[in-house]
Design a protein around this motif. Structure first.
Motif, mmCIF file in Angstrom:
data_model
loop_
_atom_site.group_PDB
_atom_site.id
_atom_site.type_symbol
_atom_site.label_atom_id
_atom_site.label_comp_id
_atom_site.label_asym_id
_atom_site.label_seq_id
_atom_site.Cartn_x
_atom_site.Cartn_y
_atom_site.Cartn_z
ATOM 1 N N ALA A 113 0.828 -1.208 0.000
ATOM 2 C CA ALA A 113 0.000 0.000 0.000
ATOM 3 C C ALA A 113 0.863 1.259 0.000
ATOM 4 C CB ALA A 113 -0.929 -0.008 1.207
ATOM 5 N N SER A 114 1.937 1.241 0.776
ATOM 6 C CA SER A 114 2.824 2.405 0.832
ATOM 7 C C SER A 114 3.430 2.703 -0.530
ATOM 8 C CB SER A 114 3.942 2.161 1.857
ATOM 9 O OG SER A 114 3.412 2.062 3.165
ATOM 10 N N ARG A 163 -4.846 12.750 -0.040
ATOM 11 C CA ARG A 163 -4.060 13.302 1.058
ATOM 12 C C ARG A 163 -2.620 13.589 0.606
ATOM 13 N NH1 ARG A 163 -5.640 8.944 5.829
ATOM 14 N NH2 ARG A 163 -7.888 8.907 5.473
ATOM 15 N N PRO A 164 -2.441 14.519 -0.308
ATOM 16 C CA PRO A 164 -1.090 14.769 -0.827
ATOM 17 C C PRO A 164 -0.094 15.204 0.246
ATOM 18 C CG PRO A 164 -2.635 16.462 -1.556
ATOM 19 C CD PRO A 164 -3.452 15.372 -0.960
ATOM 20 N N GLY A 208 4.808 13.595 3.332
ATOM 21 C CA GLY A 208 5.542 13.200 4.530
ATOM 22 C C GLY A 208 6.079 11.786 4.423
ATOM 23 N N MET A 209 5.285 10.885 3.854
ATOM 24 C CA MET A 209 5.730 9.507 3.659
ATOM 25 C C MET A 209 6.911 9.444 2.691
ATOM 26 S SD MET A 209 3.594 6.235 2.131
ATOM 27 C CE MET A 209 2.220 6.498 3.249
ATOM 28 N N ARG A 210 6.816 10.233 1.623
ATOM 29 C CA ARG A 210 7.911 10.287 0.654
ATOM 30 C C ARG A 210 9.180 10.827 1.308
ATOM 31 N NH1 ARG A 210 7.334 15.011 -3.319
ATOM 32 N NH2 ARG A 210 7.798 15.993 -1.306
ATOM 33 N N ASP A 211 9.037 11.892 2.096
ATOM 34 C CA ASP A 211 10.202 12.489 2.747
ATOM 35 C C ASP A 211 10.866 11.500 3.711
ATOM 36 O OD1 ASP A 211 9.671 14.784 1.351
ATOM 37 O OD2 ASP A 211 8.752 15.852 3.039
ATOM 38 N N ARG A 256 14.691 10.190 3.366
ATOM 39 C CA ARG A 256 15.642 10.299 4.482
ATOM 40 C C ARG A 256 16.351 8.976 4.740
ATOM 41 N NH1 ARG A 256 12.140 14.256 6.715
ATOM 42 N NH2 ARG A 256 10.775 12.662 7.601
ATOM 43 N N VAL A 257 15.629 7.879 4.573
ATOM 44 C CA VAL A 257 16.263 6.565 4.730
ATOM 45 C C VAL A 257 17.361 6.389 3.694
ATOM 46 C CG1 VAL A 257 15.904 4.066 4.547
ATOM 47 C CG2 VAL A 257 14.243 5.479 5.782
#
Length: 226
Positions: A10-11, A127-128, A133-136, A140-141
């Motif tokens: 899903a992510s 929910r862009p 935030g998920m992309r960021d 970062r990883v």
């Protein structure tokens, strides 16, 4: 359904959307989502490797409709290699994830007409800001100073698969070259639960990369033929 409870599939599905247009942008989303589902099932101990093919553990269930549907599909089918399963009817898994995201309010189904005549649906991101935030977090990883050995296996798998599937919202073409060593270290990390999982993760990554190249060649052939 908070971000922390999203499956790996899903992510990656949500990260395939263009945050500016709110519409799907990933070229190989179905393959990527299927590969992510296989990876997560292995990480959860629901799939094992049997002579190079995925094999569901007896009575395995995750409670996630998409993942359990894939478990059932594999269990009821003849043995196929990991590589074949990445590309075997991957849209079944993609559409199952999409429907989950619609139900959870992450994506909205919108009516449209193809060629101005035929009714159809398109799916737009709801929910862009949340997805940004998920992309960021994923970026970062990839670029962070945290040793790969300390990154969670889920996060390591997400970045590894994003790189293999050319998901440019997470791993740009430049990143794929400049951060190649980091990506390899994260690949080793997401297979760190044991030798069987390490082997399977490597196979899934290779299968996804092969499927992506095959899709690109098929597209080029079709264009040439016209």
């Amino acid at each position: 359904m908070p971000n922390g409870s999203l499956s790996l599939a899903a992510s990656l599905y949500l990260l395939s959307y263009d945050l500016e247009t709110g519409r799907p942008a990933g070229a190989h989303t179905a393959l990527l989502v299927r590969a992510a589902a296989l990876t997560e099932l292995v990480q959860r101990g629901m799939l094992t490797d049997a002579d190079g093919s995925p094999c569901p553990v007896a009575d395995a269930a995750t409670g996630d409709q998409t993942l359990d549907g894939l478990l059932e599909l594999i269990g009821e089918s003849r043995p196929r290699s990991w590589q074949i399963w990445v590309g075997h009817q991957p849209r079944l898994t993609e559409h199952a994830v999409r429907d989950q995201m619609v139900a959870a309010g992450y994506v909205r189904a919108k009516g449209k007409r193809m060629l101005g005549l035929f009714p159809a649906k398109e799916y737009v991101l709801e929910r862009p800001d949340q997805m940004a935030g998920m992309r960021d977090d994923a970026v970062r990883v990839l670029h962070g100073e945290q040793p790969a050995a300390e990154v969670s296996e889920r996060d390591a798998a997400l970045v590894t698969l994003a790189a293999a599937g050319e998901l440019r919202s997470v791993v740009t073409a430049t990143d794929a070259k400049v951060r190649k060593r980091r990506i390899l270290e994260l690949g080793e990390r997401c297979g760190g639960m044991g030798p069987v999982l390490e082997k399977v993760i490597a196979q899934v990554r290779t299968a996804l990369a092969t499927a992506v190249v095959t899709a690109m060649l098929a597209s080029t052939t079709a264009v040439t033929a016209t």
